[in-house]
Design an enzyme around this catalytic site. Structure first.
Site, PDB file in Angstrom:
ATOM      1  N   GLN A  15      28.546  28.023  44.988  1.00 51.98           N
ATOM      2  CA  GLN A  15      29.686  27.093  45.007  1.00 51.98           C
ATOM      3  C   GLN A  15      30.600  27.327  46.200  1.00 51.98           C
ATOM      4  O   GLN A  15      30.909  26.409  46.958  1.00 51.98           O
ATOM      5  CB  GLN A  15      30.494  27.218  43.707  1.00 51.98           C
ATOM      6  CG  GLN A  15      31.612  26.187  43.603  1.00 51.98           C
ATOM      7  CD  GLN A  15      32.608  26.469  42.493  1.00 51.98           C
ATOM      8  OE1 GLN A  15      32.661  27.583  41.957  1.00 51.98           O
ATOM      9  NE2 GLN A  15      33.399  25.470  42.143  1.00 51.98           N
ATOM     10  N   TYR A 145      30.909  41.127  33.744  1.00 51.74           N
ATOM     11  CA  TYR A 145      31.365  40.595  35.041  1.00 51.74           C
ATOM     12  C   TYR A 145      32.721  41.209  35.408  1.00 51.74           C
ATOM     13  O   TYR A 145      32.928  41.683  36.533  1.00 51.74           O
ATOM     14  CB  TYR A 145      31.465  39.078  34.904  1.00 51.74           C
ATOM     15  CG  TYR A 145      32.046  38.332  36.084  1.00 51.74           C
ATOM     16  CD1 TYR A 145      31.398  38.311  37.309  1.00 51.74           C
ATOM     17  CD2 TYR A 145      33.240  37.607  35.943  1.00 51.74           C
ATOM     18  CE1 TYR A 145      31.924  37.591  38.378  1.00 51.74           C
ATOM     19  CE2 TYR A 145      33.761  36.879  36.997  1.00 51.74           C
ATOM     20  CZ  TYR A 145      33.107  36.881  38.209  1.00 51.74           C
ATOM     21  OH  TYR A 145      33.631  36.159  39.264  1.00 51.74           O
ATOM     22  N   LYS A 149      33.959  43.640  38.462  1.00 48.28           N
ATOM     23  CA  LYS A 149      35.055  43.280  39.383  1.00 48.28           C
ATOM     24  C   LYS A 149      36.093  44.399  39.473  1.00 48.28           C
ATOM     25  O   LYS A 149      36.608  44.691  40.551  1.00 48.28           O
ATOM     26  CB  LYS A 149      35.703  41.950  38.967  1.00 48.28           C
ATOM     27  CG  LYS A 149      34.800  40.725  39.181  1.00 48.28           C
ATOM     28  CD  LYS A 149      34.438  40.525  40.644  1.00 48.28           C
ATOM     29  CE  LYS A 149      33.595  39.283  40.888  1.00 48.28           C
ATOM     30  NZ  LYS A 149      33.092  39.201  42.282  1.00 48.28           N
TER      31      LYS A 149
HETATM   32  C1  AKB Z   1      33.854  32.685  36.047  1.00 47.22           C
HETATM   33  O1  AKB Z   1      34.257  31.810  35.260  1.00 47.22           O
HETATM   34  O2  AKB Z   1      33.072  33.583  35.729  1.00 47.22           O
HETATM   35  C2  AKB Z   1      34.381  32.666  37.458  1.00 47.22           C
HETATM   36  C3  AKB Z   1      35.586  33.514  37.645  1.00 47.22           C
HETATM   37  C4  AKB Z   1      36.874  33.129  37.038  1.00 47.22           C
HETATM   38  O3  AKB Z   1      35.515  34.517  38.301  1.00 47.22           O
HETATM   39  N1  AKB Z   1      34.670  31.312  37.852  1.00 47.22           N
END
Ligand code: AKB
Length: 322
Positions: A15, A145, A149
């Site tokens: 994206q 995720y 991060k």
């Molecule tokens: C997600 O929804 O995983 C991403 C983000 C907010 O990092 N768009």
């Protein structure tokens, strides 16, 4: 940005990557910007306008060979597994997100390469204020995720302090764009709803109508990346990641904004596991540090973004490209 530099963008078919590559090539010339993708075929615009390399960011030797062959001095490392897919495949998310970043930072250490790496609002999870979330607060993410991060922010800070790597980062909210749809995130609904409004006048949303999340429109997202990368190193006082704030709205507010252009749009709601993720993220952020240190100043609000998205997707639909 100097035009004697060669740049590499990983995640170049994603994206952000697909638009960042084109924006950098417009500024610097196509041959200066190497687009690196893993699985997807590059869009024709990327394949035609400059070098495209297929490579896996988790394999150090592959990355090193490409960086050295193209004499790369700046890396925009965007390749990542996002939050929703990361919950289905947490091991792959850890491997891809952490190994990829460490490989990039190791190359940056050896070659004195400047790095941009996006963090996310996913660093937040429990035990923090969800409105005007402070720059410095508790970081207890609830997703793999988000874990990658937080660990990534610490790794960037470490490589800067220990080795002097010039790495810069921001915590992106959901990103809305009309070019390449996002894949596998929790904030994807805020993009999908536009596509479905134009294509089918109906969208089934996977979070509740009262869900509020922070979002940013792609032109402002690109400004953030180019803005933070464009200032002198001494202006960057944080080497973990800066909070960014642009616009925040509930799904109901978004539906109303789109219905001004597509009155027949109908939205139904069927919340799934992504609701819990959305409920763990900020509704808005305190981004004074980004505004002060490197001049972050977004231009689009909900109304301006919606008008632009509808115009762009309508144009694509009429050309048979949706
Ligand atoms: C997600 O929804 O995983 C991403 C983000 C907010 O990092 N768009």
């Amino acid at each position: 940005m100097r035009n004697d530099e060669n740049i590499m963008v990983t995640g170049a078919t994603g994206q952000i990557g697909s638009e960042l590559v084109m924006s950098l090539r417009e500024r610097l010339g196509g041959s200066k910007v190497v687009a690196l993708g893993h699985r997807r075929e590059p869009p024709e615009s990327i394949a035609r306008s400059g070098p495209f390399e297929r490579g896996d960011v988790t394999i150090f030797s592959e990355l090193k060979e490409i960086v050295e062959r193209h004499d790369v001095s700046q890396i925009y490392h965007l390749a990542a597994v996002l939050s929703a897919v990361g919950e289905k495949e947490p091991q792959r998310a850890w491997d891809m997100n952490m190994r990829g970043l460490q490989n990039v930072l190791e190359l940056a250490r050896a070659n004195k390469t400047k790095v941009f790496w996006p963090s996310s609002i996913a660093v937040f999870g429990r035990g923090y204020p969800r409105d005007l979330t402070p720059q410095e607060t508790v970081l207890l993410p609830t997703t793999m995720y988000g874990v990658t991060k937080v660990a990534g922010e610490l790794l960037c800070d470490y490589y800067n302090r220990k080795y002097g790597v010039d790495v810069r980062s921001v915590r992106f909210p959901g990103i809305i764009s009309a070019d390449t749809p996002p894949g596998g995130g929790t904030t994807d609904y805020a993009v999908a709803i536009f596509y479905e409004a134009i294509r089918h006048k109906h969208y089934e949303c996977f979070v509740r109508p009262d869900t509020v999340l922070p979002m940013v429109y792609m032109p402002d997202c690109l400004e953030a990346i180019l803005g933070i990368m464009g200032v002198e190193p001494s202006s960057i006082r944080r080497r973990d990641a800066y909070n960014l704030n642009s616009m925040s709205f509930s799904v109901s507010e978004l539906v109303k904004a789109i219905q001004r252009f597509v009155p027949s749009l109908e939205v139904s709601f069927n919340p799934d596991f992504r609701q819990d993720i959305a409920d763990s993220w900020p509704r808005s952020l305190d981004d004074r540090a980004a505004r002060h240190d490197w001049g972050w100043c977004p231009k689009y609000d909900l109304a301006a973004m919606t008008k632009d998205m509808i115009a762009e997707l309508t144009r694509k639909h009429e050309l048979g490209q949706l």
